[in-house]
Design a protein around this motif. Structure first.
Motif, short mmCIF file in Angstrom:
data_model
loop_
_atom_site.label_atom_id
_atom_site.label_comp_id
_atom_site.label_asym_id
_atom_site.label_seq_id
_atom_site.Cartn_x
_atom_site.Cartn_y
_atom_site.Cartn_z
N ARG A 185 0.80 -1.22 0.00
CA ARG A 185 0.00 0.00 0.00
C ARG A 185 0.84 1.27 0.00
NH1 ARG A 185 -5.32 -0.78 3.64
NH2 ARG A 185 -6.00 -2.74 2.70
N CYS A 186 2.15 1.13 -0.15
CA CYS A 186 3.02 2.31 -0.15
C CYS A 186 2.92 2.97 -1.52
CB CYS A 186 4.46 1.90 0.12
SG CYS A 186 4.64 0.96 1.66
N LYS A 187 3.35 4.25 -1.56
CA LYS A 187 3.29 4.98 -2.83
C LYS A 187 4.18 4.31 -3.87
CE LYS A 187 3.75 9.40 -4.97
NZ LYS A 187 4.53 10.60 -5.07
N ASN A 214 8.44 -0.35 -4.96
CA ASN A 214 9.66 -0.96 -4.41
C ASN A 214 10.06 -0.30 -3.08
OD1 ASN A 214 10.36 1.49 -5.35
ND2 ASN A 214 12.22 0.83 -6.43
N CYS A 215 9.06 0.24 -2.38
CA CYS A 215 9.32 0.94 -1.11
C CYS A 215 10.04 0.00 -0.13
CB CYS A 215 8.00 1.40 -0.51
SG CYS A 215 8.19 2.35 1.00
N ALA A 216 11.12 0.50 0.46
CA ALA A 216 11.84 -0.32 1.45
C ALA A 216 11.37 0.02 2.86
CB ALA A 216 13.34 -0.11 1.31
N HIS A 217 10.41 0.92 2.96
CA HIS A 217 9.80 1.32 4.25
C HIS A 217 10.83 1.93 5.20
CE1 HIS A 217 7.04 -1.38 2.34
NE2 HIS A 217 7.77 -2.43 2.64
N ILE A 218 11.75 2.70 4.61
CA ILE A 218 12.78 3.33 5.45
C ILE A 218 12.57 4.85 5.47
CG2 ILE A 218 15.25 3.57 5.89
CD1 ILE A 218 15.59 0.97 4.16
N LYS A 276 5.07 8.73 1.81
CA LYS A 276 3.80 7.99 1.69
C LYS A 276 4.01 6.48 1.82
CE LYS A 276 1.03 11.45 -0.38
NZ LYS A 276 0.65 12.09 -1.63
N CYS A 277 4.77 6.13 2.85
CA CYS A 277 5.00 4.71 3.13
C CYS A 277 3.91 4.23 4.08
CB CYS A 277 6.39 4.53 3.74
SG CYS A 277 6.62 2.90 4.48
N ALA A 278 3.20 3.20 3.67
CA ALA A 278 2.06 2.71 4.48
C ALA A 278 2.50 2.14 5.82
CB ALA A 278 1.29 1.65 3.68
N ILE A 279 3.70 1.55 5.84
CA ILE A 279 4.20 0.98 7.09
C ILE A 279 4.50 2.11 8.08
CG2 ILE A 279 6.09 -0.36 8.13
CD1 ILE A 279 4.72 -2.25 6.35
N LYS A 280 5.20 3.15 7.59
CA LYS A 280 5.53 4.26 8.49
C LYS A 280 4.27 4.99 8.96
CE LYS A 280 8.70 6.34 6.13
NZ LYS A 280 9.56 7.47 5.86
ZN ZN Z 1 6.75 1.54 2.56
#
Ligand code: ZN
Ligand code: GDP
Length: 322
Positions: free
Chosen positions: A283-285, A288-292, A296-300
């Motif tokens: 669900r991130c923008k 290939n988001c590494a969530h770091i 618009k990172c869904a995890i963060k």
């Molecule tokens: Zn992310």
């Protein structure tokens, strides 16, 4: 010997037919079955040593078995179809489908595990990184895992301990606080183990052996019985073996399992090993988001919204080496 796909398919088909026949034999209403597979019964693999298996029948008798050729080798916890021959010996003719299994360095260790228990302690003091690594391994293998915190009588700040583990509880893990020495919560823990098959993991010194001796007071007798029945003397004690817990339930154990070392984890395994991240993955923008650091990172966002515990996110970053 490598089997072609077609050969494999044929073997699987034959095994499936055998299972079906054995099941029908159990119902005792099929004449065709009585000609060849009349003695077939379902058994539980207690231990394996080389090519041999010690199989327990449903009535609790032990049979030293060999496996028919072309049947995948089974391990403690496997359900098999076997035919007793003489002298409590027998032949395993089919392996029943596994619910799950535990491997280490691509080697099969045990099968059909209902619950893994990660044992940690106040002394040596638990470390989140180690806990998370065990949880990641279990999640990736699709094995249910729970946490036991032992030696709680050694804690001078039990509220802090509970606070430390609240992030695991809010992620859905069952956390039990015990003292084997003082018998705290031991009887309710035993009740929880009933009717299921368990494995205890954790670093050395946390009290796994003490806990197992508590659950299986006659462990040495049982080990001796298995050694005699398998005609292998003391050798069996190092093999992965299934034991019945005195108060109910089963335990699969071996020195190797108690000292189960963790393989290196890939970043992908780490990500899918944090179970409460799952609803937000994809669900991130950026695909290939590494969530770091990505916007618009869904995890963060989930961390900010309180849906993911910040400490767990922090531990995630540490595991992937950020
Ligand atoms: Zn992310
Ligand atoms: P293992 O290496 O995980 O199998 O751990 P052991 O069962 O050998 O236990 C390591 C040490 O911790 C032993 O000296 C045990 O007596 C001790 N121990 C086990 N449970 C408890 C407990 O509840 N409280 C305390 N204080 N010591 C314990």
């Amino acid at each position: 010997m490598d089997l072609t796909r077609r050969q494999k398919w044929r073997i699987e088909k034959i095994q499936a037919e055998r299972i079906a026949r054995a099941n029908r034999a159990a119902d005792n209403n099929d004449d065709d079955v009585k000609l060849n597979d009349e003695n077939s019964q379902t058994g539980l693999v207690i231990t394996r040593y080389g090519q041999r298996l010690l199989v327990e029948s449903q009535s609790g008798e032990l049979y030293q078995c060999t496996g028919r050729r072309n049947i995948e080798l089974s391990v403690a916890g496997d359900q098999v179809i076997f035919q007793p021959t003489d002298n409590n010996e027998g032949v395993v003719t089919a392996l029943l489908p596994r619910d799950n299994f535990l491997t280490r360095a691509q080697k099969l260790i045990a099968a059909n595990i209902d619950e893994l228990w990660l044992v940690v302690a106040i002394e040596p003091h638990y470390q989140f990184e180690l806990i998370d690594r065990y949880l990641v391994v279990a999640e990736n293998a699709n094995l249910p895992i729970n946490i036991v915190v032992n030696k709680i009588e050694l804690s001078d700040n039990f509220d802090q301990v509970k606070h430390d583990f609240s992030m695991y509880e809010s992620a859905g893990y069952n956390v039990r606080y015990l003292s084997v020495n003082e018998q705290t919560n031991i009887s309710s823990f035993k009740t929880q183990l009933n009717h299921k098959t368990h494995i205890f993991l954790g670093q050395s010194g946390v009290g796994k052996s003490s806990l197992i001796n508590e659950l299986i007071p006659d462990l040495n007798l049982r080990v001796n019985e298995i050694s005699t029945k398998s005609k292998l003397g003391k050798h069996t004690t190092t093999n992965t073996t299934l034991y019945h817990i005195a108060s109910g339930g089963d335990l699969i154990d071996s020195p190797g399992i108690r000292e189960f070392q963790l393989d290196d984890l890939t970043n992908q395994e780490i990500l899918s090993g944090f179970r409460e991240f799952k609803p937000f993955i994809g669900r991130c923008k950026f695909r290939n988001c590494a969530h770091i650091k990505e916007p618009k990172c869904a995890i963060k966002t989930a961390v900010e919204m309180g849906d993911i515990h910040p400490k767990r996110y922090h531990n995630y970053l540490q595991l992937i080496g950020v």
